[in-house]
Design an enzyme around this catalytic site. Sequence first.
Site, PDB file in Angstrom:
ATOM      1  N   GLU A  33       0.859  -1.192   0.000  1.00  0.00           N
ATOM      2  CA  GLU A  33       0.000   0.000   0.000  1.00  0.00           C
ATOM      3  C   GLU A  33       0.890   1.235   0.000  1.00  0.00           C
ATOM      4  O   GLU A  33       1.796   1.367   0.827  1.00  0.00           O
ATOM      5  CB  GLU A  33      -0.908  -0.021   1.240  1.00  0.00           C
ATOM      6  N   ARG A  34       0.643   2.101  -0.947  1.00  0.00           N
ATOM      7  CA  ARG A  34       1.444   3.329  -1.121  1.00  0.00           C
ATOM      8  C   ARG A  34       2.922   3.003  -1.379  1.00  0.00           C
ATOM      9  O   ARG A  34       3.817   3.749  -0.988  1.00  0.00           O
ATOM     10  CB  ARG A  34       1.328   4.269   0.080  1.00  0.00           C
ATOM     11  N   GLU A  76       3.711   9.074  -0.806  1.00  0.00           N
ATOM     12  CA  GLU A  76       2.313   9.004  -1.224  1.00  0.00           C
ATOM     13  C   GLU A  76       1.821  10.349  -1.748  1.00  0.00           C
ATOM     14  O   GLU A  76       1.093  10.409  -2.740  1.00  0.00           O
ATOM     15  CB  GLU A  76       1.458   8.561  -0.022  1.00  0.00           C
ATOM     16  N   ASP A 117      -2.435  14.303   6.988  1.00  0.00           N
ATOM     17  CA  ASP A 117      -1.945  13.031   6.459  1.00  0.00           C
ATOM     18  C   ASP A 117      -0.723  13.195   5.559  1.00  0.00           C
ATOM     19  O   ASP A 117      -0.853  13.117   4.332  1.00  0.00           O
ATOM     20  CB  ASP A 117      -3.083  12.359   5.663  1.00  0.00           C
ATOM     21  N   LYS A 148       1.153  10.837  13.560  1.00  0.00           N
ATOM     22  CA  LYS A 148       1.735  11.324  12.296  1.00  0.00           C
ATOM     23  C   LYS A 148       2.297  12.724  12.495  1.00  0.00           C
ATOM     24  O   LYS A 148       1.821  13.467  13.361  1.00  0.00           O
ATOM     25  CB  LYS A 148       0.683  11.341  11.192  1.00  0.00           C
ATOM     26  N   GLU A 191     -10.471   4.519   9.076  1.00  0.00           N
ATOM     27  CA  GLU A 191     -10.609   4.153   7.672  1.00  0.00           C
ATOM     28  C   GLU A 191     -11.101   2.715   7.509  1.00  0.00           C
ATOM     29  O   GLU A 191     -10.547   1.938   6.733  1.00  0.00           O
ATOM     30  CB  GLU A 191      -9.288   4.365   6.932  1.00  0.00           C
ATOM     31  N   LYS A 237      -3.641  -0.200  13.954  1.00  0.00           N
ATOM     32  CA  LYS A 237      -4.521   0.849  13.432  1.00  0.00           C
ATOM     33  C   LYS A 237      -5.934   0.380  13.753  1.00  0.00           C
ATOM     34  O   LYS A 237      -6.373  -0.665  13.260  1.00  0.00           O
ATOM     35  CB  LYS A 237      -4.315   0.972  11.921  1.00  0.00           C
TER      36      LYS A 237
END
Length: 731
Positions: free
Chosen positions: A193-194, A419, A391, A386, A317, A313
């Site tokens: 992912e990414r 990303e 983001d 983060k 999402e 996580k």
Amino acid sequence: MNFQLMKLTKKTRAAYLVGLLLLLFNMSFSMDNGYNLWLNYGKINDSSLLETYRNQLQTVFVTDGGATVDVIKKELDRGLGGLLQQEVRFEPNPTFQNQLIVSRYADLGEDLRTLVDPAGLTSEGYFIRSIENKKHRIVLVTAQTDIGLLYGTFHFLRILQMHQALDDLQVVESPKVDIRMLNHWDNLDRSVERGYSGFSIWNWHMLPDYIDQRYIDYARANASLGINGTALTNVNANGLVLTPHYLEKVKALADVFRPYGLKVYLTARFSAPIEIGGLETADPLDADVIQWWKDKTKEIYDLIPDFGGFLVKANSEGQPGPQNYGRTHLDGANLLADALRPHKGVVIWRAFVYSEHDDTDRAKQAYSEFVPDDGKYRDNVLIQVKNGPIDFQPREPFHPMFGAMPNTSQMMEFQITKEYLGFATHLVYLPKLFEEVLQSDTYSKGKGSLVAKVVDGTLDSKKLTGMAGVSNIGTDANWTGHPFGQADWYGFGRLAWNPYLDSGSIAEEWLRCTFTNDENFVGPVKKMMLESREAVVNYMNPLGLHHMFDTNHHYGPGPWVDNLSRPEWNPVYYHKADDEGIGFDRTKTGSDALSQYAPELGEKFGNLETCPEEYLLWFHHLPWDYQLKNGRTLWDGLGIKYQQGVDQVRDMIKTWESMKPFIDEYRHNQVSMLLGIQLKEAKWWRDACMLYFQTFSKMNFPKEMEKPENTLEHYKSLQFPFAPGIRPTWN
Ligand code: GCV
């Protein structure tokens, strides 16, 4: 050819062979594929320096020991052998004559012990000293532990790679942060992912029996930076990795990494007790669930005694979490912490949460969720935050949670994979961004309360500290896709070791170790790297704009997107452009996200006189004709910034083109082509965004801005269903 050769005389044949070897040597020089990263131990060409080093390092003594000491010997053999182009002479005992001595502190003789102060040595720290008197001429690398010795060895080799003098070495190093880790967003099917650098390097299918050389080189590269942890799997987790079939594979990797001081962590899917445990619930207060996590954790530690812990996580999402059962993040984190405690493991709980059921500004939600529970988390929990409140944007102010939880361990999460910064195609030197965040002042304990001090724990005397970087590593020959992506991995590792380092020195180290020490190369390319971060901000998200990326894949501009199911997934939510103006009002008249910062910052960012222009539209919604500090309108200022970004890429191209004589053709050509794409895409960003915003401002483009190359309709029509790194929908 063979036939022809057979007919030649012995002498001519030998001449041919020598010629062929030379050709191959040259080809390999001009075809460096970057696999060796910064551990490039090419011969030192400066003959007088080479002579000095050879003389000073005639022999090597390495203390006895286990697997880590074997690694040290191998690295010295490879490093010294390559740099000095001679066989390394290891001695079974110290001779103290022009010798490199790598020895644990406890094994040193009395005379050497007096030269170093063990009080200054943490378990991963090391000393490097050169010592000279009539009898002795040695370079000493010493540490309390074998891992400290390994880190010291890599540092010593870096000194040689950078052609520094050995005469007066006085290095004392200890990491300032406990957990220095990579987070791989790698899926079990090897998609990432990414990820923009090929597939996942974990070949799950062939593990545990097939140990790819890459695993070893990965561990070496990380150890050379002091990175001591790796979360192997995506935070959008798949519970299968916790089943016995996969744990055997994880164990195989942990066994490879152990001598390099690299601990393995896994992402724990909160609903795993249901999905792989057969329970009916994953409620963190349910007795069976509590027991299930305890048993599962023990099962892991039975296989991997030095397992690091879980990265989670939850309720973000679409991921499952404690809130599915009416519980809190605190309940979830403490559940796992209790299961890990007997084994000395930690739980790293991510603060990247925002909810479709919460219509407050997304930038505020994590703070509201976590800060009230400060001090209630178990002491083996770290909350991973983060760097900014949205983001991983090209520029964000630091996350207001830094400094706001003095009684809870917090961990920094940076994104090394790009990303939102042009994937692996754009040259953007990220340590500059990391440095900006780390050097930001939270004012939480008055002036000077830097984010770096929150991260290293000194601000609030934290016992457990950490920094994570979302990996940019894949199966590409050079690991990171863009040759300069290696500098981001390198810089992350160096800053995790010491968050106060400056990004310029890091760039210089990386350039010297990766390419050449030629000043005509290092100076201009370092400058180019340092300027590259501002360039991307200018051509993507100037003046505090953010999250204007096209849907899902995040490749290229999509400021017009307004049709996604959740409002905060739409770029229009963030720039709020309308006929009046543009920007997100986060002051008291708007979402009041500013109130989450210390009052000093609330005032500074809230006041248009003092708000730095780089955060203007992050905190304020302003009219198109608002006057900037240089007297130009906001509209003109935007166009000028976009143009400046494009021009900065042109300058990068110019610099890079003049670097041809200094490095191998292969990597030079790769970077040239990538810069060409970067220029195209910088123009695309400029034109698409300015044309779209013009539909609101209804003003002419500033004279400094070049004319757009296409129409707005053209840019809106572009589709990229197969852009790399797209988020899989199955988890
Ligand atoms: C792993 C962003 C990315 C997602 C990522 C998420 C996260 O939303 O687009 O791909 O998911 O951040 O950090 O959890």
